[in-house]
Write an enzyme that holds these catalytic residues in place. Sequence first.
Site, mmCIF file in Angstrom:
data_model
loop_
_atom_site.group_PDB
_atom_site.id
_atom_site.type_symbol
_atom_site.label_atom_id
_atom_site.label_comp_id
_atom_site.label_asym_id
_atom_site.label_seq_id
_atom_site.Cartn_x
_atom_site.Cartn_y
_atom_site.Cartn_z
ATOM 1 N N SER A 55 0.983 -1.032 0.062
ATOM 2 C CA SER A 55 -0.411 -0.187 0.246
ATOM 3 C C SER A 55 1.294 1.309 0.567
ATOM 4 C CB SER A 55 -1.304 0.397 1.044
ATOM 5 O OG SER A 55 0.024 0.071 2.422
ATOM 6 N N ASP A 77 5.294 -7.249 2.307
ATOM 7 C CA ASP A 77 5.053 -7.608 1.513
ATOM 8 C C ASP A 77 5.627 -7.442 0.042
ATOM 9 O OD1 ASP A 77 2.219 -7.839 1.678
ATOM 10 O OD2 ASP A 77 1.315 -5.113 1.206
ATOM 11 N N GLU A 108 -8.724 -9.875 3.710
ATOM 12 C CA GLU A 108 -9.471 -8.113 3.561
ATOM 13 C C GLU A 108 -10.563 -8.807 2.730
ATOM 14 O OE1 GLU A 108 -6.200 -6.667 2.030
ATOM 15 O OE2 GLU A 108 -7.401 -4.494 1.131
HETATM 16 O O1 KIV Z 1 0.223 -3.725 1.662
HETATM 17 C C1 KIV Z 1 -0.521 -2.991 2.605
HETATM 18 O O2 KIV Z 1 -1.309 -2.295 3.042
HETATM 19 C C2 KIV Z 1 -2.241 -4.754 2.374
HETATM 20 C C3 KIV Z 1 -2.418 -4.862 4.172
HETATM 21 C C4 KIV Z 1 -4.263 -3.963 4.239
HETATM 22 C C5 KIV Z 1 -3.267 -5.857 4.426
HETATM 23 O O3 KIV Z 1 -1.164 -5.372 2.093
#
Ligand code: KIV
Length: 245
Positions: A26, A64, A163
């Site tokens: 994100s 991520d 999610e």
């Molecule tokens: O990228 C992110 O912030 C996420 C969350 C919304 C779980 O994957």
Amino acid sequence: MITAYDYSFAKIFDAAGIDVILVGDSASNVMAGHETTLPITLDQMIYHASSVIRGVNHCLVVVDMPFGSYQSNSKEALASAIRIMKETGAHAIKMEGGEEVLESINRIISAGIPVMGHLGLTPQSIYKFGTYSVRAKEEAEANKLRKDALVLQDAGCFAIVLEKIPATLAKEVSESLDIPTIGIGAGRFCDGQVLVMHDMLGINTEFKPRFLRQYLNIHEQATAAVQHYIKDVKTIDFPNDQEQY
Ligand code: KIV
């Protein structure tokens, strides 16, 4: 769990007692201003994650895997995960998807890297879904999610983000698993919750989904503070005698 992308906020969240910081892709939206999470690169994720790690003393840091760093094959997925672990000092990685990414998850876990799964709304697949609306409302998709959750658990994932799915489904999946679920827009029966820091602190005020609870309005406060500063400089009130050498 809360997201963070830099040293200073990671330091605040860690000292406040958060259990897990997610360096989410994100960052593509809230840090870089892109419309989707797709453009952020592995190098950019590594930059954010290594900044976060420098602010953390206690909490677990999960990073991520960005779009394009693991989808092509499991060898490339492992190479990307190794870069994250080696170059950032983070503790675990997160990957979107179920059965489709199983081979990559197996390979990464075999290399000793902890993996958090992510099911339901998976924003890296936005162009497949076509919308950010609630997922798994239909029985076929709910069944796939139930199955994928077990597949991820059997593969050795240590937790799964759920999610934007119905709360009843999230409850059922959470109860069916031994590993914890972490919900975002998935109701109160997940084992933990995650929010994007810019949304919950009110830095980004344009994004107001029903699941979001906003704990602060930094946008309003920062705007007022900067307007005050502009006024003080223009009226030669700042700096005063005590604020100069
Ligand atoms: O990228 C992110 O912030 C996420 C969350 C919304 C779980 O994957």
